[in-house]
Design a protein around this motif. Structure first.
Motif, PDB file in Angstrom:
ATOM      1  N   ALA A 275       0.823  -1.198   0.000  1.00  0.00           N
ATOM      2  CA  ALA A 275       0.000   0.000   0.000  1.00  0.00           C
ATOM      3  C   ALA A 275       0.866   1.260   0.000  1.00  0.00           C
ATOM      4  O   ALA A 275       0.524   2.218  -0.664  1.00  0.00           O
ATOM      5  N   LEU A 276       1.989   1.233   0.727  1.00  0.00           N
ATOM      6  CA  LEU A 276       2.852   2.414   0.762  1.00  0.00           C
ATOM      7  C   LEU A 276       3.444   2.732  -0.605  1.00  0.00           C
ATOM      8  O   LEU A 276       3.552   3.890  -0.991  1.00  0.00           O
ATOM      9  N   LEU A 277       3.820   1.695  -1.352  1.00  0.00           N
ATOM     10  CA  LEU A 277       4.399   1.934  -2.678  1.00  0.00           C
ATOM     11  C   LEU A 277       3.386   2.517  -3.648  1.00  0.00           C
ATOM     12  O   LEU A 277       3.752   3.224  -4.578  1.00  0.00           O
ATOM     13  N   ASP A 278       2.115   2.238  -3.452  1.00  0.00           N
ATOM     14  CA  ASP A 278       1.103   2.791  -4.351  1.00  0.00           C
ATOM     15  C   ASP A 278       0.800   4.254  -4.033  1.00  0.00           C
ATOM     16  O   ASP A 278       0.127   4.922  -4.802  1.00  0.00           O
ATOM     17  N   GLU A 279       1.326   4.744  -2.909  1.00  0.00           N
ATOM     18  CA  GLU A 279       1.192   6.170  -2.593  1.00  0.00           C
ATOM     19  C   GLU A 279       2.163   7.001  -3.427  1.00  0.00           C
ATOM     20  O   GLU A 279       2.036   8.213  -3.508  1.00  0.00           O
ATOM     21  N   ILE A 280       3.134   6.335  -4.059  1.00  0.00           N
ATOM     22  CA  ILE A 280       4.079   7.018  -4.936  1.00  0.00           C
ATOM     23  C   ILE A 280       3.450   7.064  -6.324  1.00  0.00           C
ATOM     24  O   ILE A 280       3.216   6.035  -6.943  1.00  0.00           O
ATOM     25  N   ALA A 281       3.195   8.261  -6.809  1.00  0.00           N
ATOM     26  CA  ALA A 281       2.586   8.411  -8.134  1.00  0.00           C
ATOM     27  C   ALA A 281       3.667   8.420  -9.206  1.00  0.00           C
ATOM     28  O   ALA A 281       4.747   8.999  -9.025  1.00  0.00           O
ATOM     29  N   ASP A 282       3.385   7.773 -10.311  1.00  0.00           N
ATOM     30  CA  ASP A 282       4.266   7.796 -11.463  1.00  0.00           C
ATOM     31  C   ASP A 282       4.414   9.240 -11.941  1.00  0.00           C
ATOM     32  O   ASP A 282       3.417   9.929 -12.141  1.00  0.00           O
ATOM     33  N   PRO A 283       5.663   9.737 -12.095  1.00  0.00           N
ATOM     34  CA  PRO A 283       5.863  11.134 -12.503  1.00  0.00           C
ATOM     35  C   PRO A 283       5.175  11.497 -13.823  1.00  0.00           C
ATOM     36  O   PRO A 283       4.689  12.614 -13.975  1.00  0.00           O
ATOM     37  N   CYS A 284       5.126  10.589 -14.774  1.00  0.00           N
ATOM     38  CA  CYS A 284       4.462  10.883 -16.054  1.00  0.00           C
ATOM     39  C   CYS A 284       2.960  11.063 -15.862  1.00  0.00           C
ATOM     40  O   CYS A 284       2.349  11.934 -16.477  1.00  0.00           O
ATOM     41  N   SER A 285       2.359  10.247 -15.001  1.00  0.00           N
ATOM     42  CA  SER A 285       0.927  10.394 -14.752  1.00  0.00           C
ATOM     43  C   SER A 285       0.639  11.695 -14.006  1.00  0.00           C
ATOM     44  O   SER A 285      -0.392  12.330 -14.243  1.00  0.00           O
ATOM     45  N   LEU A 286       1.566  12.094 -13.140  1.00  0.00           N
ATOM     46  CA  LEU A 286       1.411  13.381 -12.440  1.00  0.00           C
ATOM     47  C   LEU A 286       1.447  14.538 -13.436  1.00  0.00           C
ATOM     48  O   LEU A 286       0.658  15.478 -13.334  1.00  0.00           O
ATOM     49  N   ALA A 287       2.361  14.456 -14.400  1.00  0.00           N
ATOM     50  CA  ALA A 287       2.492  15.516 -15.399  1.00  0.00           C
ATOM     51  C   ALA A 287       1.220  15.645 -16.245  1.00  0.00           C
ATOM     52  O   ALA A 287       0.884  16.736 -16.696  1.00  0.00           O
TER      53      ALA A 287
ATOM     54  N   PRO B 190      -2.746  11.342 -11.553  1.00  0.00           N
ATOM     55  CA  PRO B 190      -1.789  10.518 -10.813  1.00  0.00           C
ATOM     56  C   PRO B 190      -2.229   9.058 -10.678  1.00  0.00           C
ATOM     57  O   PRO B 190      -3.375   8.776 -10.351  1.00  0.00           O
ATOM     58  N   VAL B 191      -1.283   8.173 -10.976  1.00  0.00           N
ATOM     59  CA  VAL B 191      -1.501   6.733 -10.837  1.00  0.00           C
ATOM     60  C   VAL B 191      -0.326   6.186 -10.039  1.00  0.00           C
ATOM     61  O   VAL B 191       0.828   6.483 -10.339  1.00  0.00           O
ATOM     62  N   GLY B 192      -0.611   5.384  -9.017  1.00  0.00           N
ATOM     63  CA  GLY B 192       0.419   4.815  -8.158  1.00  0.00           C
ATOM     64  C   GLY B 192       1.259   3.773  -8.868  1.00  0.00           C
ATOM     65  O   GLY B 192       0.837   3.168  -9.858  1.00  0.00           O
ATOM     66  N   LEU B 193       2.473   3.554  -8.361  1.00  0.00           N
ATOM     67  CA  LEU B 193       3.395   2.597  -8.968  1.00  0.00           C
ATOM     68  C   LEU B 193       2.825   1.193  -9.033  1.00  0.00           C
ATOM     69  O   LEU B 193       3.008   0.481 -10.026  1.00  0.00           O
ATOM     70  N   VAL B 194       2.119   0.765  -7.990  1.00  0.00           N
ATOM     71  CA  VAL B 194       1.549  -0.581  -7.964  1.00  0.00           C
ATOM     72  C   VAL B 194       0.402  -0.685  -8.965  1.00  0.00           C
ATOM     73  O   VAL B 194       0.348  -1.622  -9.775  1.00  0.00           O
ATOM     74  N   GLU B 195      -0.486   0.282  -8.940  1.00  0.00           N
ATOM     75  CA  GLU B 195      -1.632   0.273  -9.853  1.00  0.00           C
ATOM     76  C   GLU B 195      -1.176   0.282 -11.312  1.00  0.00           C
ATOM     77  O   GLU B 195      -1.768  -0.368 -12.167  1.00  0.00           O
ATOM     78  N   LEU B 196      -0.108   0.991 -11.591  1.00  0.00           N
ATOM     79  CA  LEU B 196       0.415   1.084 -12.950  1.00  0.00           C
ATOM     80  C   LEU B 196       1.181  -0.173 -13.360  1.00  0.00           C
ATOM     81  O   LEU B 196       1.456  -0.387 -14.519  1.00  0.00           O
ATOM     82  N   GLY B 197       1.513  -1.005 -12.382  1.00  0.00           N
ATOM     83  CA  GLY B 197       2.224  -2.250 -12.673  1.00  0.00           C
ATOM     84  C   GLY B 197       3.737  -2.099 -12.723  1.00  0.00           C
ATOM     85  O   GLY B 197       4.423  -2.947 -13.279  1.00  0.00           O
ATOM     86  N   LEU B 198       4.279  -1.037 -12.140  1.00  0.00           N
ATOM     87  CA  LEU B 198       5.719  -0.822 -12.157  1.00  0.00           C
ATOM     88  C   LEU B 198       6.462  -1.618 -11.087  1.00  0.00           C
ATOM     89  O   LEU B 198       7.662  -1.838 -11.204  1.00  0.00           O
ATOM     90  N   VAL B 199       5.767  -2.045 -10.038  1.00  0.00           N
ATOM     91  CA  VAL B 199       6.409  -2.822  -8.975  1.00  0.00           C
ATOM     92  C   VAL B 199       6.290  -4.295  -9.345  1.00  0.00           C
ATOM     93  O   VAL B 199       5.200  -4.860  -9.374  1.00  0.00           O
ATOM     94  N   ASP B 200       7.434  -4.889  -9.667  1.00  0.00           N
ATOM     95  CA  ASP B 200       7.463  -6.291 -10.096  1.00  0.00           C
ATOM     96  C   ASP B 200       7.496  -7.242  -8.915  1.00  0.00           C
ATOM     97  O   ASP B 200       6.801  -8.249  -8.901  1.00  0.00           O
ATOM     98  N   LYS B 201       8.335  -6.919  -7.913  1.00  0.00           N
ATOM     99  CA  LYS B 201       8.483  -7.813  -6.765  1.00  0.00           C
ATOM    100  C   LYS B 201       8.986  -7.039  -5.567  1.00  0.00           C
ATOM    101  O   LYS B 201       9.783  -6.123  -5.710  1.00  0.00           O
TER     102      LYS B 201
END
Length: 85
Positions: free
Chosen positions: A1-13, A17-28
């Motif tokens: 949940a904490l990692l999804d609080e980090i928004a992808d910079p491109c989505s912020l621009a 805003p989309v979180g890293l987990v929701e966007l699928g950037l966190v692999d493991k």
């Protein structure tokens, strides 16, 4: 949940805003006694914001009561390590 609080910079621009987990950037994520290892898979190999993402992940890890984290560059198919010294 904490990692999804980090928004992808491109989505912020884009103003959506989309979180890293929701966007699928966190692999493991692996958690040990004194470290956290986060595998990040950027959406493109030449991601210009990987350093920003890294810094934000490190900040979250440092907030953990048992972690004094450091972070290395996270590239596609590589792992960014957050570890207590």
């Amino acid at each position: 949940a904490l990692l999804d609080e980090i928004a992808d910079p491109c989505s912020l621009a884009r103003g959506r805003p989309v979180g890293l987990v929701e966007l699928g950037l966190v692999d493991k994520v692996e958690v040990g006694d004194d470290h956290v290892s986060v595998a990040i898979m950027p959406t493109m190999p030449g991601c210009l914001f990987i350093g920003v993402i890294e810094e934000r992940v490190e900040r979250i890890a440092q907030a953990l009561p048992w972690s004094s984290a450091s972070c290395r560059a996270a590239m596609p198919s590589r792992t960014a390590f957050l570890a207590a010294p």
